[in-house]
Design an enzyme around this catalytic site. Structure first.
Site, PDB file in Angstrom:
ATOM      1  N   ASP A 388       0.853  -1.181   0.000  1.00  0.00           N
ATOM      2  CA  ASP A 388       0.000   0.000   0.000  1.00  0.00           C
ATOM      3  C   ASP A 388       0.894   1.238   0.000  1.00  0.00           C
ATOM      4  OD1 ASP A 388      -2.311   1.653   0.358  1.00  0.00           O
ATOM      5  OD2 ASP A 388      -1.849   1.736   2.500  1.00  0.00           O
ATOM      6  N   LYS A 389       0.329   2.393  -0.301  1.00  0.00           N
ATOM      7  CA  LYS A 389       1.116   3.625  -0.307  1.00  0.00           C
ATOM      8  C   LYS A 389       0.860   4.441   0.947  1.00  0.00           C
ATOM      9  CE  LYS A 389      -0.311   7.283  -2.375  1.00  0.00           C
ATOM     10  NZ  LYS A 389      -0.243   8.292  -1.277  1.00  0.00           N
ATOM     11  N   GLU A 487      -3.153  21.861  -0.086  1.00  0.00           N
ATOM     12  CA  GLU A 487      -3.455  23.263   0.196  1.00  0.00           C
ATOM     13  C   GLU A 487      -3.072  23.624   1.623  1.00  0.00           C
ATOM     14  OE1 GLU A 487      -6.968  24.592  -2.835  1.00  0.00           O
ATOM     15  OE2 GLU A 487      -7.583  23.963  -0.828  1.00  0.00           O
ATOM     16  N   THR A 664      -2.534   1.072  -4.637  1.00  0.00           N
ATOM     17  CA  THR A 664      -3.077   2.167  -3.841  1.00  0.00           C
ATOM     18  C   THR A 664      -4.439   2.592  -4.355  1.00  0.00           C
ATOM     19  OG1 THR A 664      -2.683   4.444  -3.091  1.00  0.00           O
ATOM     20  CG2 THR A 664      -1.833   3.851  -5.261  1.00  0.00           C
TER      21      THR A 664
END
Length: 1151
Positions: A388-389, A487, A664
């Site tokens: 998985d990431k 962001e 992922t």
């Protein structure tokens, strides 16, 4: 919102009905979950079934039953029953201990606290006590205990943010919004008076779909969709509190529906061993049949001569009786002790893993944990690693790392300080100032009136204004809430540089730029989408100018740049450099608008937002019409922080010939960036990107790439394959699967993006079954459970995304980097230990019990045993029990430092060359040769009988005790030959076992008649131990047996030296590096072992546009898309100058 309108008033044809505030009418699944193998009631039947499904145990149960038949067993009634009971008890205790740990882990999850409305008041209860229909309250940062429909929240417009990385791997937060009809229901009285029902679909595994209808009394039905549903396993973020009605609990929740059934895993070594036990059983039958035929022949030939037998006729109906006798006589050929020996050995190996201080994460005091010990040796044979990431390779923490402004790059100093920061914390995700943007040159240029000062000011202003972040002030501290982690990182980075975003109001934002307060009027938000790859905002500056700020991918920003834009080439070079480091890049630009341009565009915009057909496309065209002639300011580089030592670990695993695939649920751009950070991708590596919308298109592009590879197809090349979940669905179709797998196996790196949990499990299953290689899956979230359970070995990361992955794993570690030692050291050691233990147990059993066959030849196949019956039973239990344990527990092919320094050594265990059918039967043939020597040499030595000093003559048992002693000595010394790492335990096991037998022999032969046992052994010890023939054979017979093994081992280590022998020689000489001549001799082997570290250079001409040969620019951006509420509506709903809604429930009940 069209789906809500179409379902307005619609009924749900099939599904369940949930009655509000009527708990007695809601009888559904409990909310407790279990990952354990057994319950109190199922343990005994299931355990016995599993034990007797093992070939050897079933066989010994059969022998035990046969031994109870009167006059059949030549070895007594209990000589097999007692060892079998010991094995079952020891194995049962081990299973109970391991399953108890699983129950405790489940208890931690089921015993978490949550708050529900019961009897008109808020009450704290356990997760397992939550029922369908309960009204649950959750606060910021909490994981949700069940699937529920959102009623109301603390946020404007009844919205809330949830982190779903635990389910889908995506890093951005998701927005959910309550129905307007329930948004005002916040007090206990309002909620207690809530009356009606919810009709919804039956439980299913689709995360992004939900069909339901809310029926409130005296009101029209209201449709419920996925934007109102909060799923178990998600985490509430940036939201003070929410209230929800539970619709699914326990195993009916969506993420439990995505879990696959936990399989019963058995290692490859165990499967080979079980198969060879079957072959040994067939050999046993052949030996029994041969002995029966021999008995018939002997009786026919000597029918008249043996007057002492008492019968002159042979009845053929006794053939079956004789067959049972010989089966019992030879049954010990199958090593009954092997099973219990392996159980104990593997359990202790698991303890070594649990106690390893190198895999101890001191930050939270978490040790590695072997949740099962059955797969220890499988760790040494892994060929494919599926990772998985989010949360596994990365920390899921974004930091503003570098930037390029007006052609000047800033932030290089941070990389120089990383080394110093590594020692500051044990945490894999520790974030300090040294990990963030750290370059004083930027502020110096700003303060010293550098020619680029205005560019720097505009750049930082853009970061403060162009976003959807919401500030929260607590005293003098300002924190930021954002659905996009990118962001949030940019706003925090700007804050550190003196440009602070302080206030958001429905129509404006306020920032402090170096202490100066500036307010920008928000006119329009041009939303981000994956198609647009950018986000813009139109503002009126404090000076009254109209300005459009934009941030996005370099590909879309550059094609919209004005001819007058400066620093274009310089920024592009910086982008490439950032991308090669694996940083997530964005270009930032602006354009000043005239009043006329804006008014003309505004008319177009107002028309676009009222279009019914293809509204999104019309809006995007409208946005595109004003986003042009940009002036480039620069670029940002955000680091998705990797866990500690991830690149080094991956490099080491690649050298060990382990292929790494990243699976992922996150976006393709994000996965590519992380692959560069991890060094899975290099700058010049061609990238095959498969993004198709149909089965035909997928088949065409895969076939074209396979044709382009030509003869290189199926061989590992310096290529990367990148595929999304939608295309993978077609690629795994039965018509395309084989070609897709051939293409994937031809690539050094495979990235699979936007995958559902079931797709992760499916692709692991395909490789597992089609490639026939040992697979390992590692992850930390609920969305990784499927692949963890499907792979041969599942590893869970004890991370920040809950404990479900850990609870369903075979092994749990705190950091990805610990995988290096788990595989290369513990895996390699355990493989050597287990396989040597198995080979040795087969060897020593064949040596002793084949002797019964040789003895049958000289005793007329009468079924007579040459050894005393309890000596036969105690052979494995006591006299030769220690050497297998020392081989299985303490054996080391070489030191852990060497295994980590030379990962190529892992290839030895990975290929399985030291344990396979051929090796096992060579060992068995060697044992047969030894048994032949051990029987016939003493037999010939005593062939003419002998008279002892006391006047006694010898009998068959005298010969048997000679042979038994020589067998003990030979098999113990054979263990010494097999041992590569001697220690005090090895010496005790080998020499101690010999002394234990000699001591036992002396005592046991003198017990009768004081102790009524073994009368036939009386005086045997005193006769044998003083006999010179005994001591002559004591030294000569074992030497004759083992001289061939010593010679063969010497020749092999001299003429066919491997890298392992070179490393062992280096260790014995105390040398830290291989000598020049040693390196030269092992060069060819090292090249072969390091194929994955130096893959075949790709010299293929690709004739399709799916292959990206260009330099990467690193674009990646996470943001909510097409949510229930638009980005513009969201930012305009906040006014941070006002206090947030107060909690409407009694805080006293929540403590």
């Amino acid at each position: 919102m069209g789906w809500r309108q179409s379902l307005q008033g619609a009924d749900v044809p099939m599904g369940r009905t949930i009655y509000l505030n009527e708990p007695l009418r809601n009888a559904f699944c409990e909310n407790s979950i279990s990952t354990a193998k057994y319950s109190m009631w199922s343990f005994l039947p299931r355990y016995l079934y599993l034990q007797f499904s093992k070939t050897a145990n079933a066989f010994f149960l059969f022998i035990t039953i046969l031994q109870q038949i009167p006059d059949v067993s030549p070895t007594g009634k209990y000589t097999t029953l007692v060892p079998l009971l010991v094995i079952l008890v020891i194995s049962g205790i081990k299973e109970i201990v391991e399953d108890y740990k699983r129950h405790m882990a489940d208890k931690l999850v089921n015993s978490k606290n949550t708050i529900v409305l019961r009897q008109n008041a808020w009450q704290m209860i356990l997760w397992k006590e939550v029922n369908v229909g309960d009204i649950v309250k959750a606060t910021n940062g909490q994981f949700l205990p069940a699937d529920m429909v959102l009623i109301s929240s603390s946020e404007p417009q009844a919205t809330c943010f949830v982190a779903t990385s635990n389910l889908d791997g995506e890093t951005n937060l998701k927005i959910r919004q309550a129905l307007s009809e329930t948004a005002t229901m916040k007090t206990e009285k309002q909620l207690s008076n809530l009356s009606g029902k919810i009709k919804c679909e039956e439980p299913n595994f689709h995360f992004n779909s939900f069909v339901g209808t809310l029926y409130l009394n005296e009101k029209s039905p209201i449709s419920i969709g996925p934007d109102q549903v909060l799923l178990r396993g998600t985490q509430l973020k940036n939201t003070e509190w929410i209230l929800g009605i539970v619709v699914y609990t326990g195993f009916e929740t969506k993420f439990m529906q995505n879990a696959v059934k936990s399989p019963l895993k058995r290692s490859k070594v165990e499967k080979v061993t079980n198969m060879q036990i079957l072959v040994l059983f067939l050999l046993l039958l052949v030996m029994s049949l041969v002995s029966c035929v021999g008995a018939i022949y002997w009786k026919d030939r000597y029918r008249a001569e043996p007057w002492y037998i008492g019968k002159s006729d042979y009845h053929y109906h006794s053939f079956g009786f004789d067959l049972l006798v010989f089966i019992i006589l030879y049954h010990n050929l199958i090593p009954i002790s092997l099973l219990v020996t392996l159980e104990i050995v593997k359990y202790i190996q698991a303890l070594f893993i649990n106690w390893d201080e190198d895999m101890h994460f001191k930050g939270s005091n978490v040790y590695a944990m072997a949740r099962t010990s059955n797969l220890n040796e499988e760790l040494g044979q892994v060929e494919y690693l599926f990772s998985d990431k989010t949360g596994t390779l990365t920390c899921n923490v974004m930091t503003f790392k570098k930037c390029s402004i007006a052609g000047i790059t800033y932030g290089d100093l941070s990389s120089k300080s990383d080394d110093g920061a590594k020692g500051l914390s044990q945490s894999p995700c520790f974030i300090s100032d040294t990990y963030e943007f750290n370059d004083p040159a930027l502020l110096q240029n700003f303060e010293n009136d550098h020619p680029t000062k205005e560019y720097i000011k505009e750049f930082l202003t853009l970061l403060c204004v162009c976003h959807t972040v919401v500030p929260e002030r607590e005293g003098n501290n300002i924190s930021y809430q954002a659905s996009s982690p990118d962001e949030a990182a940019l706003v925090k980075g700007a804050k550190k540089l003196g440009f602070v975003f302080t206030t958001r109001m429905p129509n404006s934002v306020t920032i402090e730029a170096m202490g100066e307060e500036l307010t920008f009027e928000i006119l329009n938000v041009l939303e981000f989408s994956s198609n647009r790859k950018r986000m813009s905002i139109i503002v009126r500056t404090p000076e009254g100018r109209l300005r459009l700020y934009c941030k996005g991918a370099d590909s879309v920003i550059y094609e919209r740049l004005s001819e007058n834009s400066l620093f274009v080439e310089e920024t592009l070079v910086h982008l490439e450099n950032f991308a090669k480091e694996g940083l997530r890049t964005l270009c930032v630009a602006y354009i000043d608008l005239t009043e006329i341009e804006y008014k003309q565009w505004l008319v177009m915009y107002k028309k676009a937002i009222t279009v019914v057909k293809d509204r999104m496309k019309t809006l995007e065209d409208c946005y595109d019409s004003i986003e042009k002639k940009f002036l480039l300011l620069g670029a940002t580089a955000i680091e998705d922080r990797l866990q500690a030592r991830v690149p080094e670990t991956i490099t080491s695993l690649l050298k060990a010939n382990i292929k790494i695939w990243v699976l992922t649920g996150d976006k393709q751009e994000t996965a590519i960036n992380i692959a560069y950070s991890c060094k899975l991708l290099s700058g010049q590596m061609p990238r095959i990107q498969l993004n198709a919308n149909s089965l035909e298109a997928t088949q065409q592009v895969i076939n074209q790439n396979c044709q382009d590879l030509g003869a290189l197809l199926g061989k590992e090349n310096d290529l990367a394959l990148i595929i999304d979940g939608k295309t993978l669905k077609y690629a795994l179709h039965v018509e395309v699967r084989k070609c897709f797998l051939n293409l994937a196996l031809s690539c050094r790196t495979v990235l699979c993006c936007r995958l559902s949990p079931l797709q992760k499990a499916e692709i692991v299953d395909v490789v597992k079954k089609q490639v026939k290689a040992i697979t390992l899956a590692i992850g930390d979230g609920a969305n990784d459970v499927g692949m963890i359970q499907t792979a041969h070995v599942g590893v869970g990361i004890s991370g920040n995304e809950g404990m479900l992955a850990t609870n369903n794993s075979d092994y749990a570690i705190a950091q990805f980097s610990y995988l290096e030692k788990l595989l290369l050291v513990h895996g390699a050691w355990n493989y050597f230990r287990v396989t040597k233990c198995i080979l040795y147990c087969f060897y020593k059993n064949v040596v002793l019990y084949i002797i019964e066959l040789w003895f049958a030849i000289v005793n007329g196949f009468s079924g007579q045993i040459i050894f005393e019956r309890w000596c036969i039973s105690l052979y494995n239990v006591i006299f030769t029990s220690l050497p297998p344990f020392t081989l299985g527990i303490f054996e080391q092919c070489c030191s852990q430092e060497s295994l980590l320094r030379y990962p190529q050594l892992y290839r030895i265990s990975q290929t399985g060359d030291i344990f396979n059918i051929k090796v096992l039967w060579i060992q068995c043939i060697n044992a047969i040769v030894h048994s032949f020597i051990l029987f016939w040499l003493p037999a010939k030595m005593l062939e003419h009988d002998m008279v002892l000093q006391s006047g006694y003559t010898t009998d068959y048992l005298f010969l048997g005790n000679f042979i038994y002693t020589y067998v003990i000595v030979t098999v113990c010394l054979k263990a010494g030959l097999e041992t590569m790492s001697w220690n005090k335990f090895t010496h005790f096991a080998i020499w101690g076992s010999i002394m234990i037998w000699l001591g036992f022999f002396a005592v046991y032969s003198s017990l009768w008649p004081t102790v009524p046992v073994a009368p036939e052994m009386t005086g045997q010890g005193s006769m044998a131990l003083v006999c010179p023939h005994f001591w002559l054979g004591f030294f000569i017979v074992p030497i004759v047996c083992l001289i061939q093994n010593v010679a063969w081992k010497s020749i092999r280590n001299t003429c066919h030296r491997t890298l392992l022998e070179e490393v062992r020689e280096m260790e014995s000489n105390g040398v830290q590096v291989l000598r020049r001549d040693s390196v030269q001799r092992s060069k060819e082997e090292e090249v072969n072992l390091q194929r994955s570290a130096s893959p075949r250079p790709c010299q293929v001409i690709f004739r399709n546009n799916s292959v990206d040969l260009g330099a990467p620019h690193g674009y990646a951006f996470s943001q909510v898309e097409r949510a229930v509420i638009s980005q513009e509506e969201l930012v305009r709903s906040y006014d941070t100058t006002k206090n947030k809604p107060q909690k409407t429930f009694s805080s006293a009940t929540l403590e």
